[in-house]
Design a protein around this motif. Structure first.
Motif, PDB file in Angstrom:
ATOM      1  N   LYS A   1     -14.685 -46.302  23.242  1.00  0.00           N
ATOM      2  CA  LYS A   1     -14.898 -47.708  22.920  1.00  0.00           C
ATOM      3  C   LYS A   1     -16.166 -47.913  22.097  1.00  0.00           C
ATOM      4  N   LEU A   2     -17.083 -46.950  22.182  1.00  0.00           N
ATOM      5  CA  LEU A   2     -18.333 -47.055  21.434  1.00  0.00           C
ATOM      6  C   LEU A   2     -18.193 -46.615  19.981  1.00  0.00           C
ATOM      7  N   LYS A   3     -17.098 -45.926  19.663  1.00  0.00           N
ATOM      8  CA  LYS A   3     -16.972 -45.331  18.331  1.00  0.00           C
ATOM      9  C   LYS A   3     -17.051 -46.378  17.231  1.00  0.00           C
ATOM     10  N   HIS A   4     -16.354 -47.488  17.398  1.00  0.00           N
ATOM     11  CA  HIS A   4     -16.343 -48.519  16.360  1.00  0.00           C
ATOM     12  C   HIS A   4     -17.730 -49.118  16.186  1.00  0.00           C
ATOM     13  N   SER A   5     -18.421 -49.389  17.298  1.00  0.00           N
ATOM     14  CA  SER A   5     -19.752 -49.983  17.223  1.00  0.00           C
ATOM     15  C   SER A   5     -20.751 -49.034  16.573  1.00  0.00           C
TER      16      SER A   5
ATOM     17  N   VAL B   1     -23.000 -30.406  26.158  1.00  0.00           N
ATOM     18  CA  VAL B   1     -22.272 -30.075  27.387  1.00  0.00           C
ATOM     19  C   VAL B   1     -20.942 -30.814  27.434  1.00  0.00           C
ATOM     20  N   PHE B   2     -20.951 -32.065  27.018  1.00  0.00           N
ATOM     21  CA  PHE B   2     -19.726 -32.864  27.006  1.00  0.00           C
ATOM     22  C   PHE B   2     -18.705 -32.261  26.045  1.00  0.00           C
ATOM     23  N   MET B   3     -19.145 -31.861  24.842  1.00  0.00           N
ATOM     24  CA  MET B   3     -18.229 -31.284  23.857  1.00  0.00           C
ATOM     25  C   MET B   3     -17.680 -29.941  24.311  1.00  0.00           C
ATOM     26  N   VAL B   4     -18.528 -29.135  24.945  1.00  0.00           N
ATOM     27  CA  VAL B   4     -18.059 -27.843  25.450  1.00  0.00           C
ATOM     28  C   VAL B   4     -16.989 -28.047  26.518  1.00  0.00           C
ATOM     29  N   SER B   5     -17.197 -29.015  27.408  1.00  0.00           N
ATOM     30  CA  SER B   5     -16.199 -29.289  28.449  1.00  0.00           C
ATOM     31  C   SER B   5     -14.886 -29.781  27.844  1.00  0.00           C
ATOM     32  N   ILE B   6     -14.971 -30.622  26.812  1.00  0.00           N
ATOM     33  CA  ILE B   6     -13.758 -31.114  26.145  1.00  0.00           C
ATOM     34  C   ILE B   6     -13.011 -29.963  25.474  1.00  0.00           C
TER      35      ILE B   6
ATOM     36  N   CYS C   1     -29.387 -35.242  16.663  1.00  0.00           N
ATOM     37  CA  CYS C   1     -28.992 -35.898  17.912  1.00  0.00           C
ATOM     38  C   CYS C   1     -27.853 -36.886  17.661  1.00  0.00           C
ATOM     39  N   LEU C   2     -27.979 -37.689  16.622  1.00  0.00           N
ATOM     40  CA  LEU C   2     -26.955 -38.683  16.301  1.00  0.00           C
ATOM     41  C   LEU C   2     -25.633 -38.013  15.942  1.00  0.00           C
ATOM     42  N   LEU C   3     -25.710 -36.910  15.224  1.00  0.00           N
ATOM     43  CA  LEU C   3     -24.508 -36.178  14.826  1.00  0.00           C
ATOM     44  C   LEU C   3     -23.776 -35.612  16.031  1.00  0.00           C
ATOM     45  N   SER C   4     -24.517 -35.009  16.960  1.00  0.00           N
ATOM     46  CA  SER C   4     -23.893 -34.432  18.146  1.00  0.00           C
ATOM     47  C   SER C   4     -23.299 -35.516  19.041  1.00  0.00           C
ATOM     48  N   CYS C   5     -24.003 -36.625  19.210  1.00  0.00           N
ATOM     49  CA  CYS C   5     -23.489 -37.718  20.042  1.00  0.00           C
ATOM     50  C   CYS C   5     -22.247 -38.360  19.416  1.00  0.00           C
ATOM     51  N   PHE C   6     -22.274 -38.547  18.095  1.00  0.00           N
ATOM     52  CA  PHE C   6     -21.122 -39.156  17.422  1.00  0.00           C
ATOM     53  C   PHE C   6     -19.896 -38.254  17.518  1.00  0.00           C
ATOM     54  N   GLN C   7     -20.103 -36.925  17.388  1.00  0.00           N
ATOM     55  CA  GLN C   7     -18.975 -36.004  17.496  1.00  0.00           C
ATOM     56  C   GLN C   7     -18.433 -35.991  18.924  1.00  0.00           C
ATOM     57  N   ALA C   8     -19.331 -36.112  19.912  1.00  0.00           N
ATOM     58  CA  ALA C   8     -18.879 -36.165  21.296  1.00  0.00           C
ATOM     59  C   ALA C   8     -18.016 -37.402  21.532  1.00  0.00           C
ATOM     60  N   ILE C   9     -18.411 -38.524  20.941  1.00  0.00           N
ATOM     61  CA  ILE C   9     -17.615 -39.739  21.052  1.00  0.00           C
ATOM     62  C   ILE C   9     -16.281 -39.586  20.326  1.00  0.00           C
ATOM     63  N   THR C  10     -16.301 -38.915  19.177  1.00  0.00           N
ATOM     64  CA  THR C  10     -15.092 -38.762  18.360  1.00  0.00           C
ATOM     65  C   THR C  10     -14.006 -37.972  19.084  1.00  0.00           C
ATOM     66  N   ILE C  11     -14.394 -36.893  19.766  1.00  0.00           N
ATOM     67  CA  ILE C  11     -13.392 -36.027  20.402  1.00  0.00           C
ATOM     68  C   ILE C  11     -13.099 -36.433  21.842  1.00  0.00           C
ATOM     69  N   SER C  12     -13.754 -37.482  22.323  1.00  0.00           N
ATOM     70  CA  SER C  12     -13.497 -37.928  23.692  1.00  0.00           C
ATOM     71  C   SER C  12     -12.088 -38.506  23.797  1.00  0.00           C
ATOM     72  N   PRO C  13     -11.474 -38.458  24.967  1.00  0.00           N
ATOM     73  CA  PRO C  13     -10.117 -39.009  25.145  1.00  0.00           C
ATOM     74  C   PRO C  13     -10.061 -40.481  24.756  1.00  0.00           C
TER      75      PRO C  13
END
Length: 301
Positions: free
Chosen positions: A119-123, A201-206, A100-112
């Motif tokens: 903004k959450l990536k650094h935290s 779902v977020f990563m697929v849309s990106i 779960c953490l891996l998928s969420c972190f990757q979603a944050i990484t590839i977000s615009p």
């Protein structure tokens, strides 16, 4: 020995050998990074805990079934059964947490870069080590009740409700503590799965948006897939594999609860499918990044 048991024993042994070899090869690369004083990226911190938990899942889940297939299930007494099931529950929870953490972190990484998620990536990166370490303590406490309700195959005590696990058994009491513990475990699992679905779902849309923007470039020039896209697709494969394995585990739990005398061959088949994720996870990581072992970096950054 029944021929079917021998076949399942061989399958379980092959699964154990492949899974341990794959996970330990990646885990060894992280051990080497300690001696080389190489700083691990946040994603690597997650994968370090994921491969360790996957190894424990295979050892605690499959090896007892190998003993059962070889007719050696009575080697497991009450204490060994408790340790085995407790280790499996804890490591399975850590595996779910890390995926779960891996998928969420990757979603944050590839977000615009202008999105709120960025903004959450650094935290998230700052507290990644603490999050992974704390998850071990949380799941050690959450699953402590499960170890108490397990008995070995040599235990002849009579209980009102017994769940046969193939190599050991668990007894159920409908008291308030057990119900609350079960609800808490279901809530945490559901929360993890919900975040994984959202991230997927977020990563697929990106990825779809990114692909549509580059259709013209693809048509006119040869275009190499970026490391971010490759890493995202790898994590999506991991999530799908995990959901499949988790579904098999859920079906097995329902089956063992509903039926007083579950068929051993059905338990074996679902156990084999349930352990597919920790077995294939390292090979998915390695196949999607050929330099994983060479550079001691198991994931694209």
């Amino acid at each position: 020995m029944v021929p079917e048991n021998l076949i399942m024993g061989i399958l379980f042994f092959s699964q154990t050998a492949a899974g341990i070899l794959g996970n330990w090869s990646i885990l060894l690369s992280y051990v080497m990074s300690i001696f080389t004083e190489k700083n691990l990226m946040p994603k690597d911190q997650i994968l370090r805990h994921l491969t360790l938990s996957n190894s424990l899942v295979i050892i605690s889940r499959v090896i007892p079934h190998i003993l059962a297939q070889l007719g050696l299930r009575y080697l497991l007494d009450d204490i060994l059964c408790k340790i085995t099931l407790y280790s499996n529950r804890v490591s399975r929870g850590i595996s779910l947490h890390c995926t779960c953490l891996l998928s969420c972190f990757q979603a944050i990484t590839i977000s615009p870069s202008n999105s709120r998620c960025m903004k959450l990536k650094h935290s998230v990166s700052k507290y990644m080590v603490q999050s992974c370490s704390l998850s071990w303590l949380v799941h050690l406490l959450l699953n402590s009740k499960a170890a108490i309700d397990v008995i070995g195959p040599r235990n002849k005590n009579n209980f009102t409700k017994i769940i046969k696990l193939g190599y050991c058994s668990a007894f159920l009491f409908g008291n308030t503590v057990n119900v609350l513990n079960l609800l808490l475990l279901c809530f945490t699992d559901g929360l993890y799965l919900g975040f994984m679905v959202w991230a997927s779902v977020f990563m697929v849309s990106i990825l779809y948006r990114h692909k549509s923007q580059l259709q013209y470039i693809h048509a006119q020039h040869s275009f190499r897939v970026s490391p971010e896209d490759r890493a995202t697709k790898t994590i999506l494969i991991l999530v799908c594999t995990f959901v499949f394995s988790y579904s098999m585990s859920f079906i097995l739990v329902i089956y063992t609860i509903l039926f007083d005398n579950p068929k051993l061959w059905i338990i074996n088949i679902f156990t084999f499918l349930d352990t597919c994720f920790p077995t294939f996870c390292p090979f998915i990581l390695i196949s999607n990044n050929k330099s994983v072992l060479k550079n001691h970096i198991p994931c694209c950054r």
